[in-house]
Motif scaffolding. Structure first.
Motif, PDB file in Angstrom:
ATOM      1  N   GLU A 147      12.848   9.071  -4.639  1.00 60.35           N
ATOM      2  CA  GLU A 147      14.061   8.579  -3.981  1.00 60.35           C
ATOM      3  C   GLU A 147      13.998   8.767  -2.472  1.00 60.35           C
ATOM      4  OE1 GLU A 147      18.858   9.649  -3.859  1.00 60.35           O
ATOM      5  OE2 GLU A 147      17.588  10.463  -5.444  1.00 60.35           O
ATOM      6  N   ARG A 148      13.597   9.947  -2.033  1.00 62.15           N
ATOM      7  CA  ARG A 148      13.571  10.236  -0.597  1.00 62.15           C
ATOM      8  C   ARG A 148      12.483   9.441   0.118  1.00 62.15           C
ATOM      9  NH1 ARG A 148      14.543  16.871  -0.536  1.00 62.15           N
ATOM     10  NH2 ARG A 148      16.508  16.807  -1.719  1.00 62.15           N
ATOM     11  N   GLU A 149      11.296   9.376  -0.491  1.00 63.10           N
ATOM     12  CA  GLU A 149      10.216   8.645   0.162  1.00 63.10           C
ATOM     13  C   GLU A 149      10.488   7.137   0.166  1.00 63.10           C
ATOM     14  OE1 GLU A 149       7.731  10.102   1.958  1.00 63.10           O
ATOM     15  OE2 GLU A 149       9.042  11.793   1.491  1.00 63.10           O
ATOM     16  N   SER A 150      11.086   6.620  -0.894  1.00 69.12           N
ATOM     17  CA  SER A 150      11.446   5.197  -0.919  1.00 69.12           C
ATOM     18  C   SER A 150      12.445   4.877   0.179  1.00 69.12           C
ATOM     19  CB  SER A 150      12.032   4.825  -2.286  1.00 69.12           C
ATOM     20  OG  SER A 150      11.064   4.945  -3.307  1.00 69.12           O
ATOM     21  N   GLN A 151      13.384   5.796   0.410  1.00 67.58           N
ATOM     22  CA  GLN A 151      14.367   5.585   1.475  1.00 67.58           C
ATOM     23  C   GLN A 151      13.699   5.575   2.845  1.00 67.58           C
ATOM     24  OE1 GLN A 151      17.766   4.867   1.246  1.00 67.58           O
ATOM     25  NE2 GLN A 151      17.342   4.416   3.398  1.00 67.58           N
ATOM     26  N   TRP A 152      12.736   6.471   3.036  1.00 66.38           N
ATOM     27  CA  TRP A 152      12.027   6.490   4.321  1.00 66.38           C
ATOM     28  C   TRP A 152      11.176   5.236   4.509  1.00 66.38           C
ATOM     29  CZ3 TRP A 152      12.981   8.464   8.696  1.00 66.38           C
ATOM     30  CH2 TRP A 152      13.673   9.665   8.801  1.00 66.38           C
ATOM     31  N   ILE A 153      10.532   4.789   3.449  1.00 63.19           N
ATOM     32  CA  ILE A 153       9.744   3.554   3.534  1.00 63.19           C
ATOM     33  C   ILE A 153      10.648   2.385   3.928  1.00 63.19           C
ATOM     34  CG2 ILE A 153       8.456   1.867   2.162  1.00 63.19           C
ATOM     35  CD1 ILE A 153       7.280   4.262   0.595  1.00 63.19           C
ATOM     36  N   GLN A 154      11.804   2.311   3.287  1.00 68.89           N
ATOM     37  CA  GLN A 154      12.740   1.229   3.603  1.00 68.89           C
ATOM     38  C   GLN A 154      13.223   1.321   5.048  1.00 68.89           C
ATOM     39  OE1 GLN A 154      16.026   0.914   0.878  1.00 68.89           O
ATOM     40  NE2 GLN A 154      17.087  -0.633   2.087  1.00 68.89           N
ATOM     41  N   ALA A 167       0.830  -1.205   0.000  1.00 70.55           N
ATOM     42  CA  ALA A 167       0.000   0.000   0.000  1.00 70.55           C
ATOM     43  C   ALA A 167       0.862   1.253   0.000  1.00 70.55           C
ATOM     44  CB  ALA A 167      -0.928   0.007   1.209  1.00 70.55           C
ATOM     45  N   ARG A 168       1.983   1.222   0.703  1.00 71.62           N
ATOM     46  CA  ARG A 168       2.887   2.370   0.716  1.00 71.62           C
ATOM     47  C   ARG A 168       3.489   2.599  -0.670  1.00 71.62           C
ATOM     48  NH1 ARG A 168       1.845   5.615   4.997  1.00 71.62           N
ATOM     49  NH2 ARG A 168       1.475   4.332   6.845  1.00 71.62           N
ATOM     50  N   ALA A 169       3.869   1.519  -1.331  1.00 67.22           N
ATOM     51  CA  ALA A 169       4.430   1.638  -2.677  1.00 67.22           C
ATOM     52  C   ALA A 169       3.376   2.166  -3.651  1.00 67.22           C
ATOM     53  CB  ALA A 169       4.961   0.288  -3.142  1.00 67.22           C
ATOM     54  N   ARG A 170       2.145   1.697  -3.507  1.00 69.15           N
ATOM     55  CA  ARG A 170       1.060   2.153  -4.373  1.00 69.15           C
ATOM     56  C   ARG A 170       0.798   3.641  -4.159  1.00 69.15           C
ATOM     57  NH1 ARG A 170      -1.438   2.120  -9.109  1.00 69.15           N
ATOM     58  NH2 ARG A 170      -3.592   2.866  -8.944  1.00 69.15           N
ATOM     59  N   GLN A 171       0.789   4.068  -2.922  1.00 69.60           N
ATOM     60  CA  GLN A 171       0.567   5.469  -2.591  1.00 69.60           C
ATOM     61  C   GLN A 171       1.607   6.353  -3.289  1.00 69.60           C
ATOM     62  OE1 GLN A 171       1.462   6.454   1.510  1.00 69.60           O
ATOM     63  NE2 GLN A 171      -0.267   7.864   1.625  1.00 69.60           N
ATOM     64  N   LEU A 172       2.856   5.951  -3.223  1.00 72.88           N
ATOM     65  CA  LEU A 172       3.928   6.724  -3.835  1.00 72.88           C
ATOM     66  C   LEU A 172       3.816   6.706  -5.353  1.00 72.88           C
ATOM     67  CD1 LEU A 172       6.492   8.380  -3.553  1.00 72.88           C
ATOM     68  CD2 LEU A 172       7.785   6.250  -3.275  1.00 72.88           C
ATOM     69  N   ALA A 173       3.485   5.561  -5.925  1.00 73.18           N
ATOM     70  CA  ALA A 173       3.383   5.446  -7.386  1.00 73.18           C
ATOM     71  C   ALA A 173       2.254   6.319  -7.936  1.00 73.18           C
ATOM     72  CB  ALA A 173       3.150   3.988  -7.778  1.00 73.18           C
ATOM     73  N   VAL A 174       1.123   6.342  -7.261  1.00 71.63           N
ATOM     74  CA  VAL A 174      -0.009   7.155  -7.740  1.00 71.63           C
ATOM     75  C   VAL A 174       0.330   8.637  -7.665  1.00 71.63           C
ATOM     76  CG1 VAL A 174      -2.422   7.773  -7.355  1.00 71.63           C
ATOM     77  CG2 VAL A 174      -1.722   5.400  -7.163  1.00 71.63           C
TER      78      VAL A 174
END
Length: 248
Positions: free
Chosen positions: A216-223, A147-154
């Protein structure tokens, strides 16, 4: 064969979900916890994008995301207006605009759902816990990396589409001409949202660098929030929150 719901139906479904979650939060005494979660997230966003907020070209688009998508505001009026004209959006605007509206509604519903889930775990924990640790534990209890990945992709797709649409001058002119009719029809909150988005992305220049940096920044925070040790995640989040500019 299953038919894809129309854009109008998708918009209404997403906004109905948002309304349902708000009602559940009121009934369960979660409203303050939801607000606490949103406040912390807004603080983290301000810290992560301080450079963008101070950048002449990027500041309007950054503020649009922070205020209109992830802000700590009551969006009930805008949502109600949006739902009222969902059918008109599909009938009167190009397909790309209707899809943009669907993406906005999906982002809104997904964000509200994730914040609601975070708030339930936030409320269940000892309120004396440091906010960064309390948030880290709440995030991990919610889980749902997909769901986090989907949120970022949209959000990424929405940003690219917004920029493309801002280059269509007749569409921008038509939007400006809608101001008085929108006000007369009680659609002023929705009109403000649309104009803010168009103005922000019209001033952005090339959106790819801006959106790639956000990704890039949000993916890093998700990770970090999912995979770092609890201590490392808490330390990183506490340091980031401390960087947030005051009065932003």
């Amino acid at each position: 064969m299953t038919l894809q719901p129309s854009a109008a139906d998708q918009i209404r479904q997403h906004l109905a979900r948002v309304s349902e979650l708000r009602q559940q939060a009121r009934s369960a005494g979660l409203e303050r916890a939801v607000n606490d979660v949103k406040q912390l997230q807004a603080q983290r966003f301000r810290a992560t994008y301080t450079d963008f907020l101070q950048h002449r070209m990027y500041a309007p688009a950054t503020r649009f995301f922070l205020d209109e998508l992830y802000g700590v505001h009551d969006f009930a009026q805008r949502d109600a207006q949006f739902a009222r004209i969902a059918g008109a959006v599909e009938r009167l605007f190009p397909e790309a605009v209707a899809q943009l509206a669907v993406n906005l509604a999906e982002t809104h519903a997904l964000t509200e759902l994730l914040d609601h889930q975070l708030a339930m775990h936030w409320l269940a924990q000892d309120p004396r816990l440091e906010p960064a640790l309390r948030y880290t534990r709440s995030w991990r209890l919610v889980g749902d990396r997909e769901a986090r990945a989907r949120q970022l992709a949209v959000v990424q797709g929405m940003g690219l589409e917004l920029q493309r649409l801002t280059r269509m001058k007749p569409l921008r002119l038509a939007l400006r001409m809608m101001r008085n009719p929108a006000r007369a029809a009680g659609l002023d909150a929705l009109q403000h949202f649309l104009e803010s988005g168009f103005d922000a992305f019209a001033s952005l220049g090339e959106a790819r660098t801006f959106l790639d940096t956000i990704h890039e920044r949000e993916s890093q925070w998700i990770q970090t929030l999912f995979d770092a040790t609890e201590a490392d995640c808490r330390n990183a989040l506490a340091a980031e929150l401390a960087r947030a500019p005051t009065g932003a």
